[in-house]
Motif scaffolding. Structure first.
Motif, PDB file in Angstrom:
ATOM      1  N   ARG A 236      -2.621  -6.870  -8.912  1.00 48.09           N
ATOM      2  CA  ARG A 236      -2.538  -6.497  -7.496  1.00 48.09           C
ATOM      3  C   ARG A 236      -3.121  -7.565  -6.589  1.00 48.09           C
ATOM      4  N   ALA A 237      -4.037  -8.381  -7.129  1.00 50.98           N
ATOM      5  CA  ALA A 237      -4.716  -9.378  -6.295  1.00 50.98           C
ATOM      6  C   ALA A 237      -3.911 -10.660  -6.139  1.00 50.98           C
ATOM      7  N   GLY A 238      -2.869 -10.851  -6.934  1.00 49.68           N
ATOM      8  CA  GLY A 238      -2.151 -12.120  -6.862  1.00 49.68           C
ATOM      9  C   GLY A 238      -0.658 -11.931  -6.695  1.00 49.68           C
ATOM     10  N   GLY A 239       0.071 -13.027  -6.835  1.00 49.92           N
ATOM     11  CA  GLY A 239       1.524 -13.004  -6.785  1.00 49.92           C
ATOM     12  C   GLY A 239       2.065 -12.772  -5.383  1.00 49.92           C
ATOM     13  N   ASP A 240       3.256 -12.170  -5.305  1.00 51.28           N
ATOM     14  CA  ASP A 240       3.945 -11.950  -4.036  1.00 51.28           C
ATOM     15  C   ASP A 240       3.786 -10.512  -3.547  1.00 51.28           C
ATOM     16  N   LEU A 241       2.674  -9.873  -3.891  1.00 53.54           N
ATOM     17  CA  LEU A 241       2.499  -8.480  -3.514  1.00 53.54           C
ATOM     18  C   LEU A 241       2.517  -8.294  -1.994  1.00 53.54           C
ATOM     19  N   VAL A 242       3.072  -7.147  -1.590  1.00 48.59           N
ATOM     20  CA  VAL A 242       3.148  -6.795  -0.176  1.00 48.59           C
ATOM     21  C   VAL A 242       2.287  -5.559   0.058  1.00 48.59           C
ATOM     22  N   THR A 243       1.329  -5.668   0.971  1.00 52.21           N
ATOM     23  CA  THR A 243       0.497  -4.529   1.354  1.00 52.21           C
ATOM     24  C   THR A 243       0.970  -4.034   2.713  1.00 52.21           C
ATOM     25  N   THR A 244       1.229  -2.735   2.795  1.00 57.60           N
ATOM     26  CA  THR A 244       1.794  -2.197   4.030  1.00 57.60           C
ATOM     27  C   THR A 244       1.071  -0.923   4.438  1.00 57.60           C
ATOM     28  N   LEU A 245       1.015  -0.677   5.743  1.00 59.64           N
ATOM     29  CA  LEU A 245       0.420   0.545   6.301  1.00 59.64           C
ATOM     30  C   LEU A 245       1.568   1.449   6.729  1.00 59.64           C
ATOM     31  N   VAL A 246       1.583   2.682   6.218  1.00 64.44           N
ATOM     32  CA  VAL A 246       2.730   3.576   6.407  1.00 64.44           C
ATOM     33  C   VAL A 246       2.259   4.951   6.857  1.00 64.44           C
ATOM     34  N   LEU A 247       2.978   5.533   7.826  1.00 62.42           N
ATOM     35  CA  LEU A 247       2.826   6.945   8.164  1.00 62.42           C
ATOM     36  C   LEU A 247       3.935   7.703   7.441  1.00 62.42           C
ATOM     37  N   VAL A 248       3.565   8.758   6.703  1.00 60.98           N
ATOM     38  CA  VAL A 248       4.562   9.452   5.901  1.00 60.98           C
ATOM     39  C   VAL A 248       4.400  10.958   6.042  1.00 60.98           C
ATOM     40  N   ASP A 249       5.521  11.659   6.033  1.00 61.14           N
ATOM     41  CA  ASP A 249       5.529  13.119   6.030  1.00 61.14           C
ATOM     42  C   ASP A 249       4.831  13.586   4.744  1.00 61.14           C
ATOM     43  N   PRO A 250       3.867  14.508   4.832  1.00 58.66           N
ATOM     44  CA  PRO A 250       3.161  14.970   3.633  1.00 58.66           C
ATOM     45  C   PRO A 250       4.097  15.463   2.529  1.00 58.66           C
ATOM     46  N   ALA A 251       5.254  16.009   2.919  1.00 54.65           N
ATOM     47  CA  ALA A 251       6.193  16.509   1.923  1.00 54.65           C
ATOM     48  C   ALA A 251       6.823  15.388   1.110  1.00 54.65           C
ATOM     49  N   ARG A 252       6.789  14.160   1.639  1.00 57.14           N
ATOM     50  CA  ARG A 252       7.375  13.022   0.931  1.00 57.14           C
ATOM     51  C   ARG A 252       6.315  12.049   0.432  1.00 57.14           C
ATOM     52  N   ARG A 253       5.060  12.473   0.460  1.00 58.42           N
ATOM     53  CA  ARG A 253       3.965  11.607   0.036  1.00 58.42           C
ATOM     54  C   ARG A 253       4.126  11.161  -1.416  1.00 58.42           C
ATOM     55  N   ASP A 254       4.478  12.091  -2.310  1.00 52.52           N
ATOM     56  CA  ASP A 254       4.615  11.753  -3.728  1.00 52.52           C
ATOM     57  C   ASP A 254       5.763  10.783  -3.970  1.00 52.52           C
ATOM     58  N   ASP A 255       6.824  10.883  -3.158  1.00 55.97           N
ATOM     59  CA  ASP A 255       7.946   9.946  -3.303  1.00 55.97           C
ATOM     60  C   ASP A 255       7.501   8.525  -2.977  1.00 55.97           C
ATOM     61  N   LEU A 256       6.671   8.389  -1.950  1.00 49.55           N
ATOM     62  CA  LEU A 256       6.169   7.071  -1.577  1.00 49.55           C
ATOM     63  C   LEU A 256       5.239   6.527  -2.655  1.00 49.55           C
ATOM     64  N   VAL A 257       4.293   7.344  -3.083  1.00 47.27           N
ATOM     65  CA  VAL A 257       3.323   6.909  -4.087  1.00 47.27           C
ATOM     66  C   VAL A 257       4.010   6.592  -5.412  1.00 47.27           C
ATOM     67  N   GLY A 258       5.072   7.344  -5.725  1.00 43.04           N
ATOM     68  CA  GLY A 258       5.770   7.133  -6.988  1.00 43.04           C
ATOM     69  C   GLY A 258       6.469   5.802  -7.085  1.00 43.04           C
ATOM     70  N   THR A 259       6.820   5.197  -5.940  1.00 43.66           N
ATOM     71  CA  THR A 259       7.501   3.902  -5.966  1.00 43.66           C
ATOM     72  C   THR A 259       6.549   2.733  -5.718  1.00 43.66           C
ATOM     73  N   ALA A 260       5.357   3.003  -5.188  1.00 37.47           N
ATOM     74  CA  ALA A 260       4.394   1.937  -4.887  1.00 37.47           C
ATOM     75  C   ALA A 260       3.642   1.512  -6.141  1.00 37.47           C
ATOM     76  N   LEU A 261       3.099   0.307  -6.112  1.00 44.16           N
ATOM     77  CA  LEU A 261       2.271  -0.156  -7.224  1.00 44.16           C
ATOM     78  C   LEU A 261       0.893   0.479  -7.176  1.00 44.16           C
ATOM     79  N   ALA A 262       0.340   0.615  -5.967  1.00 46.18           N
ATOM     80  CA  ALA A 262      -1.011   1.163  -5.848  1.00 46.18           C
ATOM     81  C   ALA A 262      -1.220   1.720  -4.449  1.00 46.18           C
ATOM     82  N   VAL A 263      -2.136   2.694  -4.349  1.00 52.73           N
ATOM     83  CA  VAL A 263      -2.554   3.252  -3.073  1.00 52.73           C
ATOM     84  C   VAL A 263      -3.975   2.757  -2.810  1.00 52.73           C
ATOM     85  N   LEU A 264      -4.144   1.977  -1.758  1.00 54.10           N
ATOM     86  CA  LEU A 264      -5.449   1.386  -1.457  1.00 54.10           C
ATOM     87  C   LEU A 264      -6.293   2.275  -0.549  1.00 54.10           C
ATOM     88  N   ALA A 265      -5.626   3.054   0.302  1.00 51.85           N
ATOM     89  CA  ALA A 265      -6.361   3.940   1.214  1.00 51.85           C
ATOM     90  C   ALA A 265      -5.434   5.058   1.666  1.00 51.85           C
TER      91      ALA A 265
END
Length: 324
Positions: A236-265
């Protein structure tokens, strides 16, 4: 291998009654011709298996037949250890061993418990191949011979020679010291070292493998969970990783987390949505994952990603403005 298959064939007939050659072939993952040869071998050995002709015919055992066939082999015992995730067994090339082991476990139960267990098993479905929306959950395919060769090297503590196809590169041979195997979200990984440096290889990208006679250079004990966390942190600390800040509907939270590499906050936002800081593998991964969420998610940063999604939405809207 054939002895194990003959045992499985007898156990299938004991537990399920009459089965056709086609059904047996499907369960044992062999051809119907092989099933017919196996039935002949069992009959010659004195096992009372007989054939019933007709539309609903098949093979069956004489009523009351029982013999002690419950000894687990190495792979079957190993499969039971990873049986908490049937998909994990598939990733490591142990799917057929798990099926065979479960037949033997059921057969070892007292008759009263065996009938109860069979009834209970029919009412449990673990990790189906599709979710409620019929979206198939596809696990990565790892050929059994490759998975078996990698497993042998890991367990025996010997060096492993693999032909590995890294992303965007032609397959190359390399010799590694295997440490352990990890499965995450139906993806299998080999943890190893190469010339003393940590390396992580995706099993589905190994196109050939060969266990060597030379002992691997590795510690006698390993904490795989810790090793995986450390490698994940470095990734997570190297390479071409993209860190993004997203507002998401709580009902779709798991869909977002399921495709991301990591949740930082993560925290609740004033408008009822969730504010998440997540990382993706690269820009293409980030744009693809967030586009799937449509209006259920809004990128706050980075600006280039917000612009890219806006341009894509505008292009789609323009396409559908005109009559077909």
């Amino acid at each position: 291998m054939r002895a194990d298959r003959l045992v499985s064939l007898v156990l299938l007939l004991r537990q399920r009654g009459r089965l056709s050659a086609t059904a047996l072939a499907r369960e044992l993952e062999v051809s119907t011709r092989t099933v017919l040869r196996d039935v002949e071998a069992l009959a010659a050995a004195g096992v009372p298996v007989y054939a019933e002709r007709g539309r609903h015919g098949g093979f069956a055992l004489l009523p009351g037949f029982r013999t002690e066939l419950t000894g687990l082999n190495h792979d079957e015992a190993l499969a039971l250890l990873v049986a908490g995730s049937r998909r994990g067994a598939q990733v490591f090339g142990l799917g057929s061993a798990l099926a065979s082991a479960m037949l033997k476990v059921i057969d070892a139960l007292p008759e009263s418990q065996r009938d109860t267990a069979a009834g209970v098993a029919e009412r449990l479905l673990i990790d189906p191949e599709a979710d409620l929306l019929s979206r198939r959950l596809v696990a990565e395919e790892v050929p059994d011979p490759i998975a078996a060769e990698v497993r042998r090297a890991v367990f025996a503590g010997r060096k492993l020679r693999i032909r590995y196809a890294a992303v965007g590169q032609a397959p190359k041979w390399r010799t590694v010291d295997p440490i352990g195997l990890v499965t995450v979200r139906d993806q299998g990984y080999l943890l190893a070292t190469r010339s003393g440096a940590d390396r992580t290889y995706r099993l589905s990208r190994i196109v050939a493998a060969e266990e060597l006679a030379e002992p691997a250079q590795r510690p006698d004990r390993v904490d795989l969970d810790r090793a995986w966390q450390e490698r994940s942190a470095r990734f997570r600390a190297g390479g071409d990783l993209v860190t993004t800040l997203v507002l998401v509907d709580p009902a779709r939270r798991d869909d977002l987390v399921g495709t991301a590499l990591a949740v930082l906050a993560e925290e609740a936002d004033a408008d009822g949505r969730l504010r998440l800081e997540v990382t993706f593998q690269d820009s293409r991964h980030a744009e693809w994952a967030l586009w799937q969420l449509a209006t259920h998610a809004e990128v706050l940063s980075p600006q280039w990603l917000r612009t890219a999604l806006g341009d894509r939405a505008a292009a789609v809207a323009a396409r559908y403005e005109a009559p077909s």
